[in-house]
Write a protein that holds these residues in place. Structure first.
Motif, PDB file in Angstrom:
ATOM      1  N   ARG A   1     -60.530  47.266  58.360  1.00  0.00           N
ATOM      2  CA  ARG A   1     -59.541  48.199  59.154  1.00  0.00           C
ATOM      3  C   ARG A   1     -58.566  47.112  59.719  1.00  0.00           C
ATOM      4  NH1 ARG A   1     -63.050  50.862  63.787  1.00  0.00           N
ATOM      5  NH2 ARG A   1     -61.068  51.485  64.344  1.00  0.00           N
ATOM      6  N   SER A   2     -58.856  45.742  59.977  1.00  0.00           N
ATOM      7  CA  SER A   2     -57.982  44.776  60.595  1.00  0.00           C
ATOM      8  C   SER A   2     -56.685  44.544  59.481  1.00  0.00           C
ATOM      9  CB  SER A   2     -58.519  43.445  60.938  1.00  0.00           C
ATOM     10  OG  SER A   2     -59.294  42.763  59.715  1.00  0.00           O
ATOM     11  N   THR A   3     -57.212  44.370  58.284  1.00  0.00           N
ATOM     12  CA  THR A   3     -55.991  44.255  57.187  1.00  0.00           C
ATOM     13  C   THR A   3     -55.334  45.361  56.945  1.00  0.00           C
ATOM     14  OG1 THR A   3     -57.490  42.795  55.683  1.00  0.00           O
ATOM     15  CG2 THR A   3     -55.858  44.033  54.708  1.00  0.00           C
ATOM     16  N   VAL A   4     -55.734  46.427  57.082  1.00  0.00           N
ATOM     17  CA  VAL A   4     -54.804  47.861  57.054  1.00  0.00           C
ATOM     18  C   VAL A   4     -54.065  47.680  58.272  1.00  0.00           C
ATOM     19  CG1 VAL A   4     -54.937  50.299  57.034  1.00  0.00           C
ATOM     20  CG2 VAL A   4     -56.512  49.100  55.540  1.00  0.00           C
ATOM     21  N   ARG A   5     -54.661  47.693  59.288  1.00  0.00           N
ATOM     22  CA  ARG A   5     -53.658  47.570  60.525  1.00  0.00           C
ATOM     23  C   ARG A   5     -52.677  46.744  60.378  1.00  0.00           C
ATOM     24  NH1 ARG A   5     -58.348  48.672  65.355  1.00  0.00           N
ATOM     25  NH2 ARG A   5     -58.793  50.802  64.719  1.00  0.00           N
ATOM     26  N   GLU A   6     -52.737  45.606  60.054  1.00  0.00           N
ATOM     27  CA  GLU A   6     -51.849  44.527  59.952  1.00  0.00           C
ATOM     28  C   GLU A   6     -50.956  44.658  59.013  1.00  0.00           C
ATOM     29  OE1 GLU A   6     -51.378  39.627  59.031  1.00  0.00           O
ATOM     30  OE2 GLU A   6     -53.119  40.470  59.490  1.00  0.00           O
ATOM     31  N   ALA A   7     -51.268  45.424  57.900  1.00  0.00           N
ATOM     32  CA  ALA A   7     -50.193  45.729  56.843  1.00  0.00           C
ATOM     33  C   ALA A   7     -49.270  46.880  57.423  1.00  0.00           C
ATOM     34  CB  ALA A   7     -51.163  46.109  55.721  1.00  0.00           C
ATOM     35  N   PHE A   8     -49.854  47.882  58.162  1.00  0.00           N
ATOM     36  CA  PHE A   8     -49.158  49.085  58.865  1.00  0.00           C
ATOM     37  C   PHE A   8     -48.030  48.475  59.761  1.00  0.00           C
ATOM     38  CE2 PHE A   8     -52.264  52.835  58.042  1.00  0.00           C
ATOM     39  CZ  PHE A   8     -52.199  52.587  56.901  1.00  0.00           C
ATOM     40  N   GLN A   9     -48.731  47.509  60.604  1.00  0.00           N
ATOM     41  CA  GLN A   9     -47.633  46.875  61.607  1.00  0.00           C
ATOM     42  C   GLN A   9     -46.492  46.288  60.930  1.00  0.00           C
ATOM     43  OE1 GLN A   9     -48.168  47.187  65.062  1.00  0.00           O
ATOM     44  NE2 GLN A   9     -46.077  46.247  64.549  1.00  0.00           N
ATOM     45  N   ARG A  10     -46.510  45.496  59.838  1.00  0.00           N
ATOM     46  CA  ARG A  10     -45.791  44.871  59.027  1.00  0.00           C
ATOM     47  C   ARG A  10     -44.762  46.068  58.640  1.00  0.00           C
ATOM     48  NH1 ARG A  10     -47.678  40.116  55.029  1.00  0.00           N
ATOM     49  NH2 ARG A  10     -49.217  39.131  56.495  1.00  0.00           N
ATOM     50  N   LEU A  11     -45.170  46.939  58.055  1.00  0.00           N
ATOM     51  CA  LEU A  11     -44.362  47.979  57.459  1.00  0.00           C
ATOM     52  C   LEU A  11     -43.652  48.984  58.559  1.00  0.00           C
ATOM     53  CD1 LEU A  11     -46.857  49.312  54.524  1.00  0.00           C
ATOM     54  CD2 LEU A  11     -44.334  48.127  54.516  1.00  0.00           C
ATOM     55  N   ILE A  12     -44.225  48.751  59.886  1.00  0.00           N
ATOM     56  CA  ILE A  12     -43.558  49.377  60.960  1.00  0.00           C
ATOM     57  C   ILE A  12     -42.396  48.419  61.502  1.00  0.00           C
ATOM     58  CG2 ILE A  12     -43.754  50.094  63.424  1.00  0.00           C
ATOM     59  CD1 ILE A  12     -46.469  50.711  62.998  1.00  0.00           C
ATOM     60  N   SER A  13     -42.603  47.359  61.411  1.00  0.00           N
ATOM     61  CA  SER A  13     -41.536  46.273  61.609  1.00  0.00           C
ATOM     62  C   SER A  13     -40.451  46.418  60.747  1.00  0.00           C
ATOM     63  CB  SER A  13     -42.250  44.800  61.622  1.00  0.00           C
ATOM     64  OG  SER A  13     -43.249  44.644  62.844  1.00  0.00           O
ATOM     65  N   SER A  14     -40.748  46.352  59.329  1.00  0.00           N
ATOM     66  CA  SER A  14     -39.695  46.481  58.576  1.00  0.00           C
ATOM     67  C   SER A  14     -38.843  47.800  58.354  1.00  0.00           C
ATOM     68  CB  SER A  14     -40.292  46.482  57.025  1.00  0.00           C
ATOM     69  OG  SER A  14     -40.910  47.403  56.526  1.00  0.00           O
TER      70      SER A  14
ATOM     71  N   PHE B   1     -32.808  46.428  55.245  1.00  0.00           N
ATOM     72  CA  PHE B   1     -32.186  47.537  55.154  1.00  0.00           C
ATOM     73  C   PHE B   1     -32.540  48.188  53.865  1.00  0.00           C
ATOM     74  CE2 PHE B   1     -29.485  45.827  58.356  1.00  0.00           C
ATOM     75  CZ  PHE B   1     -29.415  46.890  59.234  1.00  0.00           C
ATOM     76  N   GLU B   2     -32.953  47.474  52.867  1.00  0.00           N
ATOM     77  CA  GLU B   2     -33.488  48.306  51.561  1.00  0.00           C
ATOM     78  C   GLU B   2     -34.867  48.883  51.483  1.00  0.00           C
ATOM     79  OE1 GLU B   2     -34.901  45.563  48.132  1.00  0.00           O
ATOM     80  OE2 GLU B   2     -32.957  46.210  47.226  1.00  0.00           O
ATOM     81  N   THR B   3     -35.736  48.306  52.181  1.00  0.00           N
ATOM     82  CA  THR B   3     -36.872  48.805  52.498  1.00  0.00           C
ATOM     83  C   THR B   3     -36.767  50.094  53.312  1.00  0.00           C
ATOM     84  OG1 THR B   3     -38.007  46.672  52.435  1.00  0.00           O
ATOM     85  CG2 THR B   3     -39.384  48.342  53.413  1.00  0.00           C
ATOM     86  N   SER B   4     -36.084  50.179  54.365  1.00  0.00           N
ATOM     87  CA  SER B   4     -36.091  51.376  55.192  1.00  0.00           C
ATOM     88  C   SER B   4     -35.550  52.464  54.659  1.00  0.00           C
ATOM     89  CB  SER B   4     -35.187  51.037  56.541  1.00  0.00           C
ATOM     90  OG  SER B   4     -33.890  50.893  56.259  1.00  0.00           O
ATOM     91  N   ILE B   5     -34.829  52.473  53.344  1.00  0.00           N
ATOM     92  CA  ILE B   5     -34.381  53.741  52.883  1.00  0.00           C
ATOM     93  C   ILE B   5     -34.790  53.860  51.415  1.00  0.00           C
ATOM     94  CG2 ILE B   5     -32.121  53.671  54.078  1.00  0.00           C
ATOM     95  CD1 ILE B   5     -30.797  52.207  51.820  1.00  0.00           C
ATOM     96  N   TYR B   6     -35.945  53.473  51.335  1.00  0.00           N
ATOM     97  CA  TYR B   6     -36.744  53.621  49.793  1.00  0.00           C
ATOM     98  C   TYR B   6     -36.740  55.090  49.488  1.00  0.00           C
ATOM     99  CZ  TYR B   6     -38.493  48.878  48.264  1.00  0.00           C
ATOM    100  OH  TYR B   6     -38.616  47.653  47.539  1.00  0.00           O
ATOM    101  N   TRP B   7     -37.378  55.902  50.315  1.00  0.00           N
ATOM    102  CA  TRP B   7     -37.582  57.183  50.126  1.00  0.00           C
ATOM    103  C   TRP B   7     -36.206  58.185  49.981  1.00  0.00           C
ATOM    104  CZ3 TRP B   7     -35.496  61.323  53.092  1.00  0.00           C
ATOM    105  CH2 TRP B   7     -34.938  60.902  54.297  1.00  0.00           C
ATOM    106  N   LEU B   8     -34.959  57.502  50.508  1.00  0.00           N
ATOM    107  CA  LEU B   8     -33.761  58.201  50.286  1.00  0.00           C
ATOM    108  C   LEU B   8     -33.179  57.648  48.932  1.00  0.00           C
ATOM    109  CD1 LEU B   8     -32.174  57.597  53.581  1.00  0.00           C
ATOM    110  CD2 LEU B   8     -32.444  59.773  52.623  1.00  0.00           C
ATOM    111  N   GLN B   9     -33.306  56.361  48.615  1.00  0.00           N
ATOM    112  CA  GLN B   9     -32.963  56.050  47.136  1.00  0.00           C
ATOM    113  C   GLN B   9     -33.842  56.821  46.039  1.00  0.00           C
ATOM    114  OE1 GLN B   9     -33.747  51.917  47.908  1.00  0.00           O
ATOM    115  NE2 GLN B   9     -31.542  51.397  47.813  1.00  0.00           N
ATOM    116  N   PHE B  10     -35.017  56.862  46.419  1.00  0.00           N
ATOM    117  CA  PHE B  10     -35.887  57.764  45.401  1.00  0.00           C
ATOM    118  C   PHE B  10     -35.336  59.064  45.173  1.00  0.00           C
ATOM    119  CE2 PHE B  10     -39.405  58.856  42.553  1.00  0.00           C
ATOM    120  CZ  PHE B  10     -39.554  60.037  43.120  1.00  0.00           C
ATOM    121  N   ARG B  11     -35.126  59.785  46.099  1.00  0.00           N
ATOM    122  CA  ARG B  11     -34.865  61.289  46.204  1.00  0.00           C
ATOM    123  C   ARG B  11     -33.482  61.226  45.390  1.00  0.00           C
ATOM    124  NH1 ARG B  11     -36.300  66.171  45.182  1.00  0.00           N
ATOM    125  NH2 ARG B  11     -34.772  67.662  45.926  1.00  0.00           N
ATOM    126  N   VAL B  12     -32.455  60.643  45.819  1.00  0.00           N
ATOM    127  CA  VAL B  12     -31.264  60.525  45.122  1.00  0.00           C
ATOM    128  C   VAL B  12     -31.160  60.441  43.588  1.00  0.00           C
ATOM    129  CG1 VAL B  12     -29.055  59.327  44.870  1.00  0.00           C
ATOM    130  CG2 VAL B  12     -29.871  60.018  47.086  1.00  0.00           C
TER     131      VAL B  12
END
Length: 217
Positions: free
Chosen positions: A41-54, A150-161
């Motif tokens: 759980r601690s590993t997943v939570r830390e990973a999620f926190q990193r991705l929230i920060s990014s 900035f590249e990370t924050s728009i991954y889903w948009l890039q994929f959809r395009v």
């Protein structure tokens, strides 16, 4: 080992978003990564926190963690800043490209082949490599970190395009202009070409349906 596990979860989620397996707004369940993949759980939570920060994930009270969904204005703002950052990177990378033209010429040839074959998946991969190669050649760690943010924050948009519109192939004309300017040593021209390239990608994103954007309040 703990650090490598966190990085592994970060990579798993990032790839799932980039490839569209996790759509914007999708809620992430911690148990899917602890029970399903065997991480603590601690590993997943830390990973999620990193991705929230990014900027890839978002946290809301009473809802938890979900894949970030941008408003249209936020998407416009992201591409505006990204155009400035990557334009600067291109200008800084131009002297290197002029001295080492073969790397960029060869990559452009592969992009051209992907367009000729109408291979969106390969084009997407090479497009990422194209931008990464320029950012690395700029040789500025702070600029590189900002571009990746900035590249990370728009991954889903890039994929959809990339999967939804063949119009993305027209952006390869920009790649050709950028490479031509860089290997000729035209820093100003290369920077301008990259700025226009990023803004064009932003226009393609704005052409998406409203369902892919967060409603402005």
């Amino acid at each position: 080992m703990a650090g490598s596990n966190v990085e592994a979860v970060v990579n798993i989620v990032t790839e799932a978003v980039r490839t569209g397996r996790l759509a914007p707004g999708t809620r992430l369940v911690e148990a899917d990564y602890t029970q399903g993949l065997g991480y603590s759980r601690s590993t997943v939570r830390e990973a999620f926190q990193r991705l929230i920060s990014s900027g890839l994930l978002a946290f809301e009270r009473h809802r938890g963690v979900s894949v970030c969904k941008l408003t249209r204005k936020q998407a416009t703002d992201v591409y505006c800043v990204r155009a400035t950052l990557e334009g600067l990177a291109t200008r800084l990378a131009t002297p290197y490209a002029q001295e080492n033209p073969e790397r960029f010429v060869q990559l452009q040839a592969r992009l051209d082949e992907a367009v000729a074959a109408a291979d969106l998946s390969l084009f997407s991969k090479l497009n990422t490599e194209f931008h990464s190669q320029i950012a690395l050649a700029a040789d500025n760690d702070y600029l590189l970190q900002a571009i990746k943010r900035f590249e990370t924050s728009i991954y889903w948009l890039q994929f959809r395009v990339l999967v939804g519109q063949n119009a993305v192939f027209t952006t390869n004309d920009d790649h050709q202009l950028i490479v031509k300017a860089m290997i000729s040593g035209d820093q100003i021209g290369a920077e301008a070409a990259m700025v226009q390239h990023i803004l064009k990608a932003g226009d393609l994103v704005q052409a998406l349906d409203d369902d892919y954007f967060q409603v402005s309040h």
